[in-house]
Design a protein around this motif. Structure first.
Motif, PDB file in Angstrom:
ATOM      1  N   PHE A 150       0.830  -1.205   0.000  1.00  0.00           N
ATOM      2  CA  PHE A 150       0.000   0.000   0.000  1.00  0.00           C
ATOM      3  C   PHE A 150       0.866   1.257   0.000  1.00  0.00           C
ATOM      4  O   PHE A 150       1.746   1.419   0.833  1.00  0.00           O
ATOM      5  CB  PHE A 150      -0.909   0.004   1.237  1.00  0.00           C
ATOM      6  N   GLU A 152       0.197   5.447  -0.407  1.00  0.00           N
ATOM      7  CA  GLU A 152      -0.867   6.449  -0.588  1.00  0.00           C
ATOM      8  C   GLU A 152      -0.621   7.348  -1.796  1.00  0.00           C
ATOM      9  O   GLU A 152      -1.510   8.077  -2.220  1.00  0.00           O
ATOM     10  CB  GLU A 152      -1.071   7.263   0.700  1.00  0.00           C
ATOM     11  N   MET A 158      -3.919   0.696  -4.219  1.00  0.00           N
ATOM     12  CA  MET A 158      -4.975   0.927  -3.220  1.00  0.00           C
ATOM     13  C   MET A 158      -6.179  -0.002  -3.362  1.00  0.00           C
ATOM     14  O   MET A 158      -6.999  -0.090  -2.462  1.00  0.00           O
ATOM     15  CB  MET A 158      -5.445   2.380  -3.286  1.00  0.00           C
ATOM     16  N   GLU A 159      -6.309  -0.636  -4.534  1.00  0.00           N
ATOM     17  CA  GLU A 159      -7.429  -1.565  -4.764  1.00  0.00           C
ATOM     18  C   GLU A 159      -8.772  -0.930  -4.400  1.00  0.00           C
ATOM     19  O   GLU A 159      -9.612  -1.546  -3.732  1.00  0.00           O
ATOM     20  CB  GLU A 159      -7.224  -2.867  -3.964  1.00  0.00           C
ATOM     21  N   VAL A 161      -9.397   1.511  -2.379  1.00  0.00           N
ATOM     22  CA  VAL A 161      -9.495   2.027  -1.006  1.00  0.00           C
ATOM     23  C   VAL A 161      -9.106   3.507  -0.992  1.00  0.00           C
ATOM     24  O   VAL A 161      -8.130   3.898  -1.614  1.00  0.00           O
ATOM     25  CB  VAL A 161      -8.540   1.232  -0.077  1.00  0.00           C
ATOM     26  N   ASP A 162      -9.879   4.314  -0.291  1.00  0.00           N
ATOM     27  CA  ASP A 162      -9.517   5.722  -0.095  1.00  0.00           C
ATOM     28  C   ASP A 162      -8.903   5.852   1.301  1.00  0.00           C
ATOM     29  O   ASP A 162      -9.612   5.743   2.310  1.00  0.00           O
ATOM     30  CB  ASP A 162     -10.758   6.608  -0.207  1.00  0.00           C
ATOM     31  N   PRO A 163      -7.578   6.087   1.369  1.00  0.00           N
ATOM     32  CA  PRO A 163      -6.910   6.072   2.681  1.00  0.00           C
ATOM     33  C   PRO A 163      -7.458   7.100   3.656  1.00  0.00           C
ATOM     34  O   PRO A 163      -7.340   6.941   4.863  1.00  0.00           O
ATOM     35  CB  PRO A 163      -5.441   6.368   2.343  1.00  0.00           C
ATOM     36  N   THR A 166     -11.922   5.427   3.743  1.00  0.00           N
ATOM     37  CA  THR A 166     -12.262   4.029   4.049  1.00  0.00           C
ATOM     38  C   THR A 166     -11.839   3.706   5.483  1.00  0.00           C
ATOM     39  O   THR A 166     -10.713   3.995   5.879  1.00  0.00           O
ATOM     40  CB  THR A 166     -11.521   3.078   3.079  1.00  0.00           C
ATOM     41  N   GLU A 170     -13.935  -1.527   7.302  1.00  0.00           N
ATOM     42  CA  GLU A 170     -14.254  -1.862   5.896  1.00  0.00           C
ATOM     43  C   GLU A 170     -13.120  -2.656   5.239  1.00  0.00           C
ATOM     44  O   GLU A 170     -13.368  -3.527   4.417  1.00  0.00           O
ATOM     45  CB  GLU A 170     -14.533  -0.570   5.114  1.00  0.00           C
ATOM     46  N   ILE A 171     -11.877  -2.348   5.633  1.00  0.00           N
ATOM     47  CA  ILE A 171     -10.735  -3.096   5.072  1.00  0.00           C
ATOM     48  C   ILE A 171     -10.802  -4.562   5.520  1.00  0.00           C
ATOM     49  O   ILE A 171     -10.619  -5.482   4.720  1.00  0.00           O
ATOM     50  CB  ILE A 171      -9.381  -2.481   5.529  1.00  0.00           C
ATOM     51  N   LYS A 174     -13.384  -6.243   3.547  1.00  0.00           N
ATOM     52  CA  LYS A 174     -12.931  -6.464   2.165  1.00  0.00           C
ATOM     53  C   LYS A 174     -12.167  -7.794   2.043  1.00  0.00           C
ATOM     54  O   LYS A 174     -12.284  -8.505   1.054  1.00  0.00           O
ATOM     55  CB  LYS A 174     -12.037  -5.274   1.774  1.00  0.00           C
ATOM     56  N   CYS A 202      -8.380   4.395   7.464  1.00  0.00           N
ATOM     57  CA  CYS A 202      -7.473   3.254   7.638  1.00  0.00           C
ATOM     58  C   CYS A 202      -5.988   3.580   7.535  1.00  0.00           C
ATOM     59  O   CYS A 202      -5.142   2.759   7.874  1.00  0.00           O
ATOM     60  CB  CYS A 202      -7.809   2.189   6.603  1.00  0.00           C
TER      61      CYS A 202
END
Length: 447
Positions: A150, A152, A158-159, A161-163, A166, A170-171, A174, A202
């Motif tokens: 990961f 940023e 990020m697949e 994901v909004d750092p 999210t 939620e991670i 996932k 996250c």
């Protein structure tokens, strides 16, 4: 003592000593005083063992079975250093490492009823761990790979994901990770003390897991380091740094008054003399009217004649008891070190239990940890109030450190140091700038 200083520091706890070292390296004229006759304040290591008995008002002197009193250096606050963490960076940059020797802590364990398990620290260990079933292991491995990659600044990693938005919950969803994996990931890898982090963005949790993995990668057995002769060596190392750069140290100095003019600190009075200053750094005990109580920590120092059961007989380890496993809000921690670290007599082990107090019966709260340590030869229990400053120093130029919390590492202490540094100087604490200063001041000599 009737002199003018840029900065006066009161108390020789680790936070104060690191700041006085940094300020001295930055060319400030520093006077550092402590009312005690020893270094370390609340973060001291107590020697000989007789002094520990006195400190905790235990009758008589230690039995002969405890060996020589001088062989003991017992930490009042149990903490380890993350191998890739901020404190190690500060030690390396300032070259305080030349005064210290470290050993890698031999294992990290997590409690899952009814016993403790090794925290899986590599993919191989994760696949062999008794903490998870086979399919969960595969999902956990995917999660670890995702965290390791990961970045940023690189959306490809990020697949989706909004750092910043999210949440960590939620991670976990996932990757379809269950409650128990969430428990040991959040508490034994990310080292959170509560579950509040689950509903926050996250990025911080991902960085914490990366710090754990990168620290682990440095030495292999665990991500933690511990200094020979105890944590009391750390403030002394930074005090030596300050002294090299012209800092003046005075122990055994009773502080009679912090002298103010128009709401701003101008000096400190001790034994009838006033030393003048532009700024003051101190721990909460020196200025109780500018701090507020934010909680309590219970710590139990336990002397053992055996390693802890189910740890493979290691001579040092950390055990985390996640709050969910014992119906609490805060985790319980155990730090164990031993004669191998020159802190105890031959064949003896020191296990220190700590947690944030939640009830009116703190000793009952730590029973799950004490049960793991039996038989206990001698126990020293303290309950400490935790303080945070109510005055951030903008007007008064008084900069007060926070009490040491229940975490078993120094990352929160380093955050406090960086925060005080920023309030004092108006600029961020910059590791890279410290590196450059080191080149100027220390030269390139690595000896």
């Amino acid at each position: 003592m009737d002199e003018e200083y840029d900065v006066i520091v009161l108390g020789t706890g680790l936070t104060e000593c690191i700041l006085s070292g940094i300020m001295s390296v930055n060319g400030k004229k520093v006077l550092h005083m402590d009312r005690n006759s020893y270094y370390g304040g609340d973060s001291a290591s107590i020697t000989p063992l007789e002094d520990l008995y006195k400190r905790f008002s235990l009758p008589g002197s230690p039995p002969d079975s405890m060996g020589k009193g001088r062989d003991w250096n017992v930490d009042l606050v149990p903490k380890f250093l993350m191998a890739n963490g901020q404190l190690v960076r500060m030690l390396l940059i300032t070259q305080v490492t030349r005064y210290l020797d470290f050993k890698v802590v031999e294992g990290s364990f997590v409690y899952k009823k009814p016993k403790i398990h090794k925290v899986p620290s590599t993919e191989t260990e994760a696949l062999a761990s008794s903490l998870m079933g086979l399919f969960e292991k595969r999902r956990f491995r995917k999660f670890l790979v995702f965290v390791a990659n990961f970045d940023e600044n690189d959306p490809k990693t990020m697949e989706g994901v909004d750092p910043k938005k999210t949440t960590m919950r939620e991670i976990y969803k996932k990757f379809d990770l269950g409650q128990e994996v969430m428990d040991f990931t959040g508490h034994s890898l990310a080292l959170y003390r509560t579950d509040d982090y689950l509903d926050q963005p996250c990025m911080e949790a991902i960085n914490r897991i990366k710090l754990y993995s990168e620290s682990l990668a440095r030495y292999g057995k665990s991500p933690y380091l511990y200094p020979l002769y105890g944590l009391g060596e750390l403030p002394q190392g930074f005090a030596r740094l300050s002294a090299i750069y012209g800092g003046t140290y005075m122990l055994n100095k009773p502080i009679e008054e912090i002298v103010m003019e128009n709401g701003k600190v101008v000096g400190v009075k001790s034994e009838g003399e006033i030393a003048r200053c532009k700024q003051l750094i101190c721990d909460p005990s020196y200025i109780m009217d500018r701090v507020t109580k934010v909680g309590q920590v219970i710590r139990a120092i336990c002397i053992l004649s055996h390693p802890i059961a189910n740890t493979g007989d290691v001579n040092s380890c950390q055990i985390i008891i996640p709050q969910n496993q014992v119906n609490r809000k805060h985790d319980i921690y155990v730090c164990m070190i031993s004669f191998a670290h020159n802190v105890a007599a031959q064949g003896k082990y020191i296990a220190i239990v700590s947690t944030t107090v939640e009830t009116g019966e703190p000793e009952k709260e730590i029973k799950p940890a004490l049960d793991l340590l039996e038989p206990i030869e001698q126990k020293f229990v303290s309950i400490s109030d935790q303080y945070a400053p109510t005055d951030i120093g903008t007007e008064s130029q008084i900069f007060i450190s926070r009490s040491y919390d229940a975490t078993t590492h120094f990352e929160t202490t380093c955050d406090d140091i960086k925060d005080i540094y920023k309030r004092m100087t108006g600029s961020e604490f910059d590791f890279a700038e410290m590196e450059r200063k080191k080149k100027d001041t220390f030269g390139d000599d690595d000896s």
